[in-house]
Design a protein around this motif. Structure first.
Motif, short mmCIF file in Angstrom:
data_model
loop_
_atom_site.label_atom_id
_atom_site.label_comp_id
_atom_site.label_asym_id
_atom_site.label_seq_id
_atom_site.Cartn_x
_atom_site.Cartn_y
_atom_site.Cartn_z
N MET A 1 0.84 -1.21 0.00
CA MET A 1 0.00 0.00 0.00
C MET A 1 0.87 1.26 0.00
O MET A 1 0.58 2.23 -0.68
N MET A 2 1.96 1.24 0.79
CA MET A 2 2.82 2.41 0.88
C MET A 2 3.48 2.72 -0.46
O MET A 2 3.67 3.88 -0.82
N ARG A 3 3.84 1.67 -1.22
CA ARG A 3 4.49 1.88 -2.50
C ARG A 3 3.59 2.63 -3.47
O ARG A 3 4.08 3.38 -4.33
N GLU A 4 2.28 2.42 -3.36
CA GLU A 4 1.35 3.12 -4.25
C GLU A 4 1.33 4.61 -3.97
O GLU A 4 1.07 5.42 -4.87
N PHE A 5 1.59 4.99 -2.73
CA PHE A 5 1.54 6.40 -2.36
C PHE A 5 2.89 7.11 -2.51
O PHE A 5 2.96 8.33 -2.40
N LEU A 6 3.96 6.35 -2.74
CA LEU A 6 5.28 6.95 -2.83
C LEU A 6 5.39 8.00 -3.95
O LEU A 6 5.96 9.07 -3.73
N PRO A 7 4.88 7.73 -5.18
CA PRO A 7 4.94 8.78 -6.21
C PRO A 7 4.19 10.05 -5.80
O PRO A 7 4.64 11.16 -6.08
N CYS A 8 3.05 9.88 -5.13
CA CYS A 8 2.28 11.03 -4.66
C CYS A 8 3.07 11.83 -3.64
O CYS A 8 3.15 13.07 -3.71
N ILE A 9 3.68 11.12 -2.68
CA ILE A 9 4.48 11.78 -1.66
C ILE A 9 5.67 12.49 -2.30
O ILE A 9 6.02 13.62 -1.94
N ALA A 10 6.29 11.83 -3.28
CA ALA A 10 7.45 12.41 -3.96
C ALA A 10 7.07 13.71 -4.67
O ALA A 10 7.79 14.71 -4.60
N MET A 11 5.92 13.73 -5.36
CA MET A 11 5.50 14.93 -6.09
C MET A 11 5.10 16.06 -5.15
O MET A 11 5.31 17.23 -5.45
N ILE A 12 4.53 15.71 -4.01
CA ILE A 12 4.22 16.74 -3.01
C ILE A 12 5.51 17.36 -2.49
O ILE A 12 5.60 18.58 -2.32
N MET A 13 6.53 16.52 -2.28
CA MET A 13 7.83 17.03 -1.83
C MET A 13 8.45 17.95 -2.89
O MET A 13 9.05 18.98 -2.56
N VAL A 14 8.28 17.59 -4.17
CA VAL A 14 8.80 18.43 -5.25
C VAL A 14 8.13 19.79 -5.24
O VAL A 14 8.80 20.84 -5.35
N GLN A 15 6.81 19.81 -5.09
CA GLN A 15 6.09 21.08 -5.09
C GLN A 15 6.45 21.94 -3.87
O GLN A 15 6.58 23.17 -3.98
N ILE A 16 6.65 21.30 -2.72
CA ILE A 16 7.09 22.04 -1.54
C ILE A 16 8.49 22.62 -1.77
O ILE A 16 8.79 23.76 -1.40
N GLY A 17 9.35 21.81 -2.41
CA GLY A 17 10.69 22.29 -2.73
C GLY A 17 10.67 23.49 -3.66
O GLY A 17 11.39 24.47 -3.45
N TYR A 18 9.83 23.43 -4.69
CA TYR A 18 9.70 24.55 -5.62
C TYR A 18 9.10 25.77 -4.93
O TYR A 18 9.47 26.91 -5.23
N ALA A 19 8.16 25.54 -4.02
CA ALA A 19 7.57 26.66 -3.28
C ALA A 19 8.63 27.39 -2.46
O ALA A 19 8.70 28.62 -2.44
N GLY A 20 9.49 26.62 -1.79
CA GLY A 20 10.57 27.23 -1.04
C GLY A 20 11.51 28.02 -1.92
O GLY A 20 11.98 29.11 -1.55
N MET A 21 11.77 27.50 -3.14
CA MET A 21 12.64 28.22 -4.06
C MET A 21 12.02 29.56 -4.47
O MET A 21 12.71 30.58 -4.53
N ASN A 22 10.73 29.55 -4.76
CA ASN A 22 10.06 30.80 -5.15
C ASN A 22 10.11 31.84 -4.05
O ASN A 22 10.38 33.02 -4.30
N ILE A 23 9.85 31.42 -2.82
CA ILE A 23 9.85 32.36 -1.69
C ILE A 23 11.26 32.89 -1.44
O ILE A 23 11.48 34.11 -1.32
#
Length: 362
Positions: A1-23
């Motif tokens: 079950m966790m493996r199915e959510f890993l891509p979702c978690i990874a993309m959320i981390m990417v968006q948070i990373g980009y948000a930090g870069m913008n700020i």
């Protein structure tokens, strides 16, 4: 079950990373750092980080680097880094992180428009997929125009209780008038057009040079040289390259490490697992994260034009992605049907061409 959510978690981390870069980038620019210098430092850091992966992971599988390949990568760096990133951060200087992230969602629509003349995309107005892509493109362009030319009334939301006082000490005054906001939006749109051109060129690079880490390292290296030349030409002062301010040093390291190297790796992994449409669907999340952080820490104000324009762009984005997804499903269905028919034909042919033995029996 966790493996199915890993891509979702990874993309959320990417968006948070980009948000930090913008700020962080907005703060560094407001502190007086040149956007061109910042992009140059970002590419230098990204080159240093990605190069070892490119060397060790692809040294046995890397195709031969020809002069044609180098020229294609040079064009990719020219549009994808020197054009896209320089224009984006110059536009961010005269705008806000929220508007910058909203206009970035124009990318699928702009790429669709630019890909049609090259035969890489088909309009297909008689099919629902084509209608969705065209309608989504119109909505994206309309939302961008609305954000650029219409400010509207300020939305009455309470001030944040956790406003970052550090921002007040480094932000220059007089950077939010109407003319500057319009200029910033137009420059941001130009950066998206340059990014769309990069997608077209990168598709050609991928066809002839199947080594993504090596091509990325070369592109970042060329981009750092190009941006450095542009930065020196625009500002001859040595002080422009100073990293004495902590916000400048942190932004340069963060942008190269998180927004380039880390994000590229995670997005490449997610594209391999779920496909490009899955990755694209997370783009509006960046807008939400930046809007919340901008309101909470930077005391950004929201206006009706920005909100309505952002909603139109996000709706248009999903319309384009939905149309593209439907188009891909239709294409896969046709391919599977053709393979099935070819298999049946081969079976029939095999029955008709059974070997004949010496006794005359098949």
């Amino acid at each position: 079950m966790m493996r199915e959510f890993l891509p979702c978690i990874a993309m959320i981390m990417v968006q948070i990373g980009y948000a930090g870069m913008n700020i962080l980038s907005k703060l560094a620019i407001d502190s007086g750092m040149s956007p061109l210098v910042m992009v140059t430092y970002r590419q230098i850091v990204a080159t240093i980080i990605i190069s070892p992966f490119a060397y060790f992971w692809e040294r046995k599988t890397r195709p031969r680097i020809t002069s044609a390949t180098l020229f294609q990568i040079f064009l990719s760096s020219l549009f994808g880094i020197a054009g896209n990133q320089c224009l984006y951060f110059i536009g961010l200087k005269y705008s806000t992180p929220t508007i910058g992230c909203a206009l970035t969602n124009l990318l699928p629509a702009v790429t669709f428009i630019m890909a049609v003349p090259f035969g890489m995309e088909k309009v297909g107005l008689r099919r629902k997929a084509g209608q969705a892509k065209v309608l989504g493109t119109v909505m994206c362009v309309g939302g961008a125009m609305l954000m650029s030319f219409y400010k509207g009334i300020r939305i009455p939301i309470p001030d944040s209780a956790i406003h970052w006082r550090y921002v007040d000490s480094i932000t220059e005054s007089g950077s939010s008038n109407d003319k500057v906001t319009l200029l910033g939006s137009l420059i941001l749109i130009a950066s998206v057009i340059s990014w769309g051109a990069w997608f077209i060129m990168q598709a050609k690079v991928s066809e002839t040079f199947s080594a993504p880490y090596s091509s990325t390292a070369l592109m970042c290296l060329m981009g750092s040289i190009e941006c450095g030349i542009i930065a020196v030409t625009a500002d001859h002062q040595v002080s422009a390259w100073s990293l004495h301010s902590s916000i400048r040093l942190i932004t340069s390291l963060y942008s190269g490490l998180v927004a380039s190297a880390f994000a590229i790796y995670l997005m490449s992994w997610c594209i391999e697992k779920k496909g490009p449409l899955y990755v694209s669907a997370f783009s509006p999340l960046l807008l939400v994260i930046v809007a919340v952080i901008g309101w909470a820490l930077l005391a950004d104000k929201l206006y009706m034009g920005s909100v309505v324009g952002s909603v139109l762009i996000v709706m248009g984005l999903y319309a384009v992605l939905w149309g593209k997804d439907m188009e891909m499903k239709e294409k896969n269905s046709v391919d599977e049907k053709n393979l099935s028919l070819e298999g049946e034909e081969d079976k029939e042919k095999g029955k008709l061409e059974l070997p004949v033995y010496s006794n005359g029996r098949a």
